[in-house]
Write a protein that holds these residues in place. Structure first.
Motif, mmCIF file in Angstrom:
data_model
loop_
_atom_site.group_PDB
_atom_site.id
_atom_site.type_symbol
_atom_site.label_atom_id
_atom_site.label_comp_id
_atom_site.label_asym_id
_atom_site.label_seq_id
_atom_site.Cartn_x
_atom_site.Cartn_y
_atom_site.Cartn_z
ATOM 1 N N GLU A 75 0.866 -1.182 0.000
ATOM 2 C CA GLU A 75 0.000 0.000 0.000
ATOM 3 C C GLU A 75 0.905 1.236 0.000
ATOM 4 O O GLU A 75 1.927 1.259 0.682
ATOM 5 C CB GLU A 75 -0.832 -0.042 1.305
ATOM 6 C CG GLU A 75 -2.007 0.877 1.343
ATOM 7 C CD GLU A 75 -3.099 0.449 0.363
ATOM 8 O OE1 GLU A 75 -3.488 -0.731 0.407
ATOM 9 O OE2 GLU A 75 -3.537 1.306 -0.422
ATOM 10 N N GLY A 76 0.534 2.245 -0.773
ATOM 11 C CA GLY A 76 1.341 3.468 -0.802
ATOM 12 C C GLY A 76 2.315 3.507 -1.963
ATOM 13 O O GLY A 76 2.986 4.504 -2.182
ATOM 14 N N VAL A 77 2.382 2.396 -2.717
ATOM 15 C CA VAL A 77 3.304 2.339 -3.854
ATOM 16 C C VAL A 77 2.525 2.223 -5.156
ATOM 17 O O VAL A 77 1.578 1.458 -5.253
ATOM 18 C CB VAL A 77 4.252 1.116 -3.729
ATOM 19 C CG1 VAL A 77 5.019 0.891 -5.028
ATOM 20 C CG2 VAL A 77 5.230 1.306 -2.583
ATOM 21 N N GLU A 78 2.928 3.013 -6.135
ATOM 22 C CA GLU A 78 2.442 2.800 -7.499
ATOM 23 C C GLU A 78 3.628 2.344 -8.335
ATOM 24 O O GLU A 78 4.761 2.633 -8.003
ATOM 25 C CB GLU A 78 1.887 4.108 -8.074
ATOM 26 C CG GLU A 78 0.484 4.403 -7.623
ATOM 27 C CD GLU A 78 0.044 5.788 -8.048
ATOM 28 O OE1 GLU A 78 0.461 6.238 -9.120
ATOM 29 O OE2 GLU A 78 -0.698 6.409 -7.261
ATOM 30 N N VAL A 79 3.333 1.631 -9.423
ATOM 31 C CA VAL A 79 4.426 1.094 -10.218
ATOM 32 C C VAL A 79 4.615 1.948 -11.465
ATOM 33 O O VAL A 79 3.675 2.210 -12.204
ATOM 34 C CB VAL A 79 4.163 -0.377 -10.585
ATOM 35 C CG1 VAL A 79 5.318 -0.930 -11.401
ATOM 36 C CG2 VAL A 79 3.979 -1.199 -9.317
ATOM 37 N N ASN A 80 5.843 2.416 -11.661
ATOM 38 C CA ASN A 80 6.136 3.351 -12.744
ATOM 39 C C ASN A 80 6.803 2.668 -13.929
ATOM 40 O O ASN A 80 6.935 1.462 -13.977
ATOM 41 C CB ASN A 80 7.051 4.448 -12.184
ATOM 42 C CG ASN A 80 7.121 5.644 -13.097
ATOM 43 O OD1 ASN A 80 7.701 5.591 -14.172
ATOM 44 N ND2 ASN A 80 6.518 6.737 -12.681
ATOM 45 N N GLY A 81 7.249 3.461 -14.868
ATOM 46 C CA GLY A 81 7.862 2.974 -16.113
ATOM 47 C C GLY A 81 9.185 2.265 -15.912
ATOM 48 O O GLY A 81 9.584 1.966 -14.798
ATOM 49 N N ARG A 93 10.714 -2.134 -13.353
ATOM 50 C CA ARG A 93 9.668 -1.146 -13.119
ATOM 51 C C ARG A 93 9.861 -0.564 -11.734
ATOM 52 O O ARG A 93 10.007 -1.279 -10.754
ATOM 53 C CB ARG A 93 8.282 -1.772 -13.264
ATOM 54 C CG ARG A 93 8.027 -2.138 -14.694
ATOM 55 C CD ARG A 93 6.561 -2.270 -15.048
ATOM 56 N NE ARG A 93 6.456 -2.788 -16.398
ATOM 57 C CZ ARG A 93 6.486 -2.020 -17.486
ATOM 58 N NH1 ARG A 93 6.567 -0.705 -17.368
ATOM 59 N NH2 ARG A 93 6.425 -2.561 -18.679
ATOM 60 N N SER A 94 9.846 0.739 -11.695
ATOM 61 C CA SER A 94 10.231 1.424 -10.474
ATOM 62 C C SER A 94 9.033 1.694 -9.567
ATOM 63 O O SER A 94 7.956 2.042 -10.029
ATOM 64 C CB SER A 94 10.889 2.742 -10.880
ATOM 65 O OG SER A 94 10.929 3.613 -9.795
#
Ligand SMILES: [Zn+2]
Lengths: 309, 336
Positions: A75-81, A93-94
């Protein structure tokens, strides 16, 4: 005694990658994908047995990189490019940290139970360890939009990891911590903030009270030397710090070059370490993802031959 | 030779037509005669060339229809490389990373056939021939034979030099060296620079250098040392921010990237024009070419086309403004 061991991942077989792709576009049922994971894990364990690798992982076949899918359970993390993983032609993926971190779900115990069952069947003599990214490496590879400092962020990650490993059905947990040794490449990103060495040491030692830890470093010499862990050191691009006296894993086989090492040279290289250590684990220097599958297995077989008294 | 001011070009790759991808799969399965595959590639090549021309691109190419990948295509033609199998790049994407297992030798032309075909079929006077550079091929290969990456890169430079001379003899006027990996290891940039300079030595065509998704400040320190007349760099992906490294680009031309190849949103002509006006504060229009950030191959074909159309429209807006100052054309410059 020399104990051959695997760290992190095996190269993902192309046949498995094809199944995952089919699943992602809706052309394969979930249960068939699960079957494919188990079948490939079984094949890998048989080959690890034949190669004489005594401490194993599940090959991280379900993982795209050392962070994914673990960061998707936080929770609290989104996955980036995609970002370059150190100076390799390999991309991860960061995690983008947007809020307070907590563990949302944890499928790792279930995955490990499946792997344990297969291991009991085809390779009962091996020790299976779990693999997770460590708090320091997670912090360095995150785009931090929430915590005040990387110290705080790594502490939050350590909390999540503690939750996650408590529930694991294995005693030995490997933490992928290249950031303890490698500089984030200037080619990728300018580093502005850092995790202090004291924080890094404290956090890892705290986790070592929950499970026995195998801390894997690579792409340099570790700058942080936690106590009460097995510390894995990349002998291709780093060395064992003079003052380190704890348990030792040595990455002596180059997992970034296809050229095969000579067994006698490896044995010569290991000899000096026996003055201070009665037991040494020998491993590839880093993830085997960087090699074609056939070469990775050839290198594991070579490692296996080093095993014994 | 004269070109309209702000000549438009491409970087290299373009989405392959779906039917061509099917040909690639059939060929992989051994179900397509090589001759049929080659014919398909040539037809696709003309189709894409026309698409570039229809969009109004001044200096087109065929979108690399015959290349499956940007290093394997070359390493497969160079003697001394061996393939052990695919290596993962991310997720489920793999590439066939070659291993140098003996001294690398020039065995056959690398892009000569492609060039001849494009030259025969284009309506434009100049085409751009993109070729992966020596350092990037070295960086993206295993090295079992050479004692250093430097030695490997320099032998590759020798091979490319041979190809460049051949292309020059066949009438090529513009070659772009692609070095997406040249800034991977900051300490090795001088090796990459030397390898590029060896590759272009004695060849009298226009050379461009394309580098993408890297720290351009690192590259800027070497602008003056690299013997090419143009740097093709991405900027749309960075929202045209942080262009100060261009202050170091004093002599050579800039191939300015105004189209983001990682985003399906089609830039408007006005956006393109605005970006060009911004970069003209750093580089005068007489030293500017306009191109997408990078190869377009990951986009949907229709979107890629529309992006090129709008890019040219954006350029035309600025050209009209420049015409009022009497600036309408520039010479085609080959010298560094
Ligand atoms: Zn590019």
């Amino acid at each position: 005694m020399i104990v051959p061991a695997l760290i992190g991942s095996l190269p993902r077989p192309v046949s498995l990658a094809k199944k995952i792709e089919q699943y992602s576009i809706g052309r394969l049922k979930e249960e068939d994908l699960e079957k494919a994971y188990l079948e490939h894990t079984r094949r890998a364990f048989i080959k690890l047995r034949e190669a004489g690798i005594r401490v194993i992982t599940d090959g991280l076949y379900r993982w795209d990189d050392i962070f994914n899918p673990f960061i998707r359970f936080i929770e609290g993390v989104e996955v980036n490019g995609l970002f370059k993983f150190y100076e390799n032609n390999f991309f991860y993926r960061s995690p983008v940290v947007r809020g307070e971190l907590s563990l949302r779900e944890n499928p790792l115990p279930e995955w490990l139970n499946q792997a344990l069952a297969i291991k009991e069947e085809v390779y009962p003599g091996a020790t299976l360890k779990a693999v997770l990214p460590g708090p320091v490496t997670l912090a360095y590879h995150s785009l931090n939009e929430y915590y005040k400092s990387l110290d705080e962020l790594s502490e939050a990650y350590a909390g999540v990891i503690e939750e996650a490993i408590k529930e694991l059905p294995v005693e030995l947990v490997e933490l992928q911590e290249p950031a303890l040794a490698a500089e984030l490449s200037r080619a990728t990103r300018e580093k502005s903030d850092e995790v202090s060495k004291e924080t890094a040491k404290t956090l890892i030692e705290r986790l070592s009270k929950v499970k026995e830890l195998w801390v894997v470093t690579y792409f340099g010499t570790p700058q942080v030397l936690p106590d009460n862990v097995i510390l894995n050191i990349d002998l291709i691009s780093g060395s064992v710090p003079e003052k380190y006296s704890g348990e030792l894993g040595l990455g002596i086989v180059d997992a970034r070059e296809t050229k095969m090492e000579r067994r006698d040279r490896l044995e010569d290289k290991l000899r000096p370490y026996f003055r201070r250590h009665s037991r040494i684990y020998v491993t590839p220097n880093t993830l085997l993802d960087f090699l074609p599958e056939s070469v990775a297995w050839r290198k594991l077989k070579l490692l296996g031959k080093l095993g014994g008294e | 030779m004269e070109l309209p001011i702000l000549p438009t070009s491409i970087i290299g790759s373009y989405p392959k037509p779906r039917w061509l991808l099917r040909m690639y799969s059939l060929r992989e399965l051994g179900r397509l005669p090589e001759e049929d595959f080659r014919e398909a590639v040539r037809d696709a090549s003309v189709a894409v060339l026309r698409e570039h021309e229809r969009a109004g691109i001044d200096i087109p190419w065929d979108g690399e229809m015959g290349r499956s990948e940007m290093t394997e295509y070359f390493t497969a033609k160079i003697a001394g490389f061996k393939f052990y199998g695919p290596v993962r790049v991310w997720g489920n994407a793999y590439f066939n990373k070659a291993a140098a297992v003996s001294k690398l030798e020039y065995r056959e032309p690398l892009v000569l056939d492609e060039f001849r075909w494009v030259k025969e079929n284009t309506t434009r006077e100049i085409v751009k021939v993109p070729i992966t550079g020596p350092y990037t091929i070295a960086e993206w290969s295993f090295n079992e034979y050479y004692s250093s990456k430097e030695e490997l890169a320099f032998d590759l430079a020798k091979i490319l030099n041979k190809e460049f001379k051949l292309l020059e003899k066949e009438g090529a006027t513009f070659i772009q060296i692609d070095e997406p990996a040249m800034l991977n290891h900051p300490d090795e940039v001088p090796i990459a620079v030397e390898a590029i300079n060896r590759a272009v030595k004695g060849v009298k065509v226009k050379f461009g250098l394309h580098v993408c998704y890297s720290n351009y400040y690192l590259l800027a320190d070497y602008f003056e040392d690299i013997k090419v007349s143009q740097f093709a760099l991405e900027a749309a992906n960075r929202n045209f921010r942080d262009l100060d490294y261009l202050k170091k680009l004093i002599h050579q031309e800039l191939g300015f990237g105004v189209v983001d190849v990682h985003n399906p949103r089609v830039e408007s002509p006005e956006e393109v024009a605005k970006a060009i006006r911004k970069v003209m504060k750093y580089v005068e229009p007489e030293r500017l070419y306009i191109n997408p950030d990078c190869g377009l191959k990951l986009l949907d074909r229709r979107i890629a086309y529309q992006k090129l159309v709008n890019m040219v429209k954006g350029v035309e807006i600025v050209r009209r403004e420049l015409a009022r100052e009497g600036k309408t054309s520039i010479p085609f410059r080959r010298e560094v």
